[in-house]
Design a protein around this motif. Sequence first.
Motif, PDB file in Angstrom:
ATOM      1  N   THR A   1       0.619  -1.190  -0.064  1.00  0.00           N
ATOM      2  CA  THR A   1       0.138  -0.039   0.014  1.00  0.00           C
ATOM      3  C   THR A   1       0.882   1.107   0.072  1.00  0.00           C
ATOM      4  O   THR A   1       0.461   2.318   0.063  1.00  0.00           O
ATOM      5  N   ALA A   2       2.193   1.189  -0.117  1.00  0.00           N
ATOM      6  CA  ALA A   2       2.851   2.216   0.040  1.00  0.00           C
ATOM      7  C   ALA A   2       3.617   2.638  -1.260  1.00  0.00           C
ATOM      8  O   ALA A   2       3.851   3.781  -1.574  1.00  0.00           O
ATOM      9  N   LEU A   3       3.546   1.996  -2.267  1.00  0.00           N
ATOM     10  CA  LEU A   3       3.768   2.340  -3.560  1.00  0.00           C
ATOM     11  C   LEU A   3       2.776   2.628  -4.654  1.00  0.00           C
ATOM     12  O   LEU A   3       1.976   1.922  -4.716  1.00  0.00           O
ATOM     13  N   ASN A   4       2.829   3.959  -5.351  1.00  0.00           N
ATOM     14  CA  ASN A   4       1.973   4.432  -6.084  1.00  0.00           C
ATOM     15  C   ASN A   4       2.030   3.525  -7.487  1.00  0.00           C
ATOM     16  O   ASN A   4       2.900   3.486  -8.093  1.00  0.00           O
ATOM     17  N   PRO A   5       0.588   2.853  -7.827  1.00  0.00           N
ATOM     18  CA  PRO A   5       0.774   2.040  -8.980  1.00  0.00           C
ATOM     19  C   PRO A   5       0.908   2.546 -10.212  1.00  0.00           C
ATOM     20  O   PRO A   5       1.175   1.976 -11.260  1.00  0.00           O
TER      21      PRO A   5
ATOM     22  N   TYR B   1      -5.321  -1.718 -15.288  1.00  0.00           N
ATOM     23  CA  TYR B   1      -3.654  -1.494 -15.404  1.00  0.00           C
ATOM     24  C   TYR B   1      -3.581  -1.432 -17.136  1.00  0.00           C
ATOM     25  O   TYR B   1      -2.931  -0.589 -17.583  1.00  0.00           O
TER      26      TYR B   1
ATOM     27  N   LEU C   1      -0.646   1.078 -18.029  1.00  0.00           N
ATOM     28  CA  LEU C   1       0.509   0.734 -16.830  1.00  0.00           C
ATOM     29  C   LEU C   1       0.895  -0.875 -17.319  1.00  0.00           C
ATOM     30  O   LEU C   1       1.960  -1.107 -16.712  1.00  0.00           O
TER      31      LEU C   1
ATOM     32  N   PHE D   1      -6.633   5.380  -6.631  1.00  0.00           N
ATOM     33  CA  PHE D   1      -6.317   4.032  -6.261  1.00  0.00           C
ATOM     34  C   PHE D   1      -7.158   3.854  -4.903  1.00  0.00           C
ATOM     35  O   PHE D   1      -7.672   4.743  -4.209  1.00  0.00           O
TER      36      PHE D   1
ATOM     37  N   PHE E   1      -5.678   3.141  -2.104  1.00  0.00           N
ATOM     38  CA  PHE E   1      -4.792   4.054  -1.140  1.00  0.00           C
ATOM     39  C   PHE E   1      -4.666   5.272  -1.727  1.00  0.00           C
ATOM     40  O   PHE E   1      -4.201   5.032  -2.962  1.00  0.00           O
ATOM     41  N   HIS E   2      -4.225   6.352  -0.960  1.00  0.00           N
ATOM     42  CA  HIS E   2      -4.073   7.523  -1.630  1.00  0.00           C
ATOM     43  C   HIS E   2      -2.884   7.776  -2.190  1.00  0.00           C
ATOM     44  O   HIS E   2      -2.717   8.600  -3.081  1.00  0.00           O
ATOM     45  N   PHE E   3      -1.572   7.185  -1.785  1.00  0.00           N
ATOM     46  CA  PHE E   3      -0.392   7.268  -2.368  1.00  0.00           C
ATOM     47  C   PHE E   3       0.210   8.770  -2.549  1.00  0.00           C
ATOM     48  O   PHE E   3       0.782   9.291  -3.430  1.00  0.00           O
TER      49      PHE E   3
ATOM     50  N   ARG F   1      -5.627  15.413  -7.369  1.00  0.00           N
ATOM     51  CA  ARG F   1      -4.337  14.909  -8.087  1.00  0.00           C
ATOM     52  C   ARG F   1      -4.417  14.348  -9.471  1.00  0.00           C
ATOM     53  O   ARG F   1      -4.058  14.737 -10.303  1.00  0.00           O
TER      54      ARG F   1
END
Lengths: 335, 234
Positions: free
Chosen positions: A105-109, B51, B56, B91, B93-95, B157
Amino acid sequence: MSGTMGNLLEVRGLRTVFDTRAGEVRAVDGVDLDVRPGECLGVVGESGSGKSVTFASVMGLVRSPGRIEEGTIRFEGRDLRALSPKELRRIRGRHIAMTMQDALTALNPALTIGEQILEVLYAHDETLPSVGRARTEAARKKAVEMLTLVGIPSADDRLRYYPHEFSGGMRQRIMIAIALACRPKLLIADEPTTALDVTIQAQVLELIADIRTRLGMSVVLITHDLGVVSEYCDRVMVLYAGQVVEEGPTAAVIGDPRHPYTKGLLRSIPRLSLRGQPIEPIEGQVPDLIGLPPQCRFYSRCNERIDACLQPIAMREIGAARRARCIRLEEETRP
Amino acid sequence: MSNLIETRNLTRILHETVPVTLVKDITLAIGEREFVAVTGPSGSGKSSLLYLLGLLDRPTEGTLFVAGRETEGMSEAERAAIRLSTIGFVFQFHFLLPEFTARENVEIPMRRLAKLSRPAMRERAGELLRSLGLGDHLDKRPDQMSGGQRQRVAVARALANDPPLILADEPTGSLDSRNSEQVFTILEALVRERGKTVVAVTHDLDMAARMDRRLHLIDGMLDGNLPTETPKPD
């Protein structure tokens, strides 16, 4: 605990509280700790013990309604609480790094791995050339170096890959590379292995140990797993309900635990050497951190408790390098 | 109405020790101003499809047109350029970058595109955040905001470069019901009021039923274009 010159990180009397409708939660209540240059300190405790809040306080990342009520936090002798947000941000990115609990959950896809590492370098690395192509080239070179260091093959090529093109273990390595991008003096690894299977857990911990030696960096390993601590940490600190209850060299604490909570923790983990013996969970629950009575916090769960435990208990020195918060230590040390 | 996305027999196979088919033979078209749900059980290929549509990932077989352009054979730089100008991502999660303020996080995609002057970027980031009810939080860092506020910054964003297409992967998946509703309402308004196309992967069938139509995936394949109760506006 007396302050020692030469500690990388020195925390004294840290109190971090959360103001809630139900009352004031004393999440961290008078924690002292030292991290020495190059050492690995294990910080152990159940959830709610204050281990993560302690280091969020060190990083200046305590969110409202939480606040640091008192205490000093010195990094290389500088009082972090006296710094402006901007100065703190500079230290945080450059000299103290923290790995997140969950790499997934820490890396932006939507961004390549390269873009994400470069972002951190641009934000924090003051050694990069200030503008232009030289800056991009230098940052790129560093990113490749860090990915290679964490064992990503063909790192130069992999900078163009997106997170979903890597396995969970590889993503964890990339997170570590990002945390290490500016070559910090202190890495705070908060449960670095939570979301990983056992084999990959071992690989990630080996990796952190290896990089620590190569970069001469200090590491704080926040975990609930004493097995991990015994393998990777020079010293260990056990937290219970917001207080340090025992601290010392890992081998000494694990070989001869002195606080009943540490003893209980050791009895509650399965170990090969004790095969055949039953695992004994610690009965009872961590006390509510609101309106705690001024007594030993482990009292209700302790199988060694006596009436004298119903008073505030201070840390007691056990020789030069060990301490524990238990009144019954005095019985043992009496002639 | 022209199509923003068109695929023909889109297939993605991962060539691991044993080949794994992520999506198979997907033919679809998504037009302007559409609000489309992508549903299906875990592992059915929803995110993999997103994706691919978001450039991506590259398909193993089949064709993909984004904004009228055939994407096969494009260099990574061309794909990145299309992504930056045409597609916004949200996504689960906000990143957001933790060391940057809300406004700085929204400015980052604009800086990559480099079309506006720095003051104009700052101005636009402020406007976007204000339009999503975050006027009081422009200079806060992510750790100073709530989960719902952070996700709204992530939406701002995604809108930074004014893309016609927003791809969202479980955008409300980590929010409580009140914040989920708020983010859903924002996504809906992007379609109805700002003319965007929003394609959102979701587990929430109630939410999917409120969108224009639903693409349901099973084992990587499209299980028909299911109509939903909401009539599509002209």
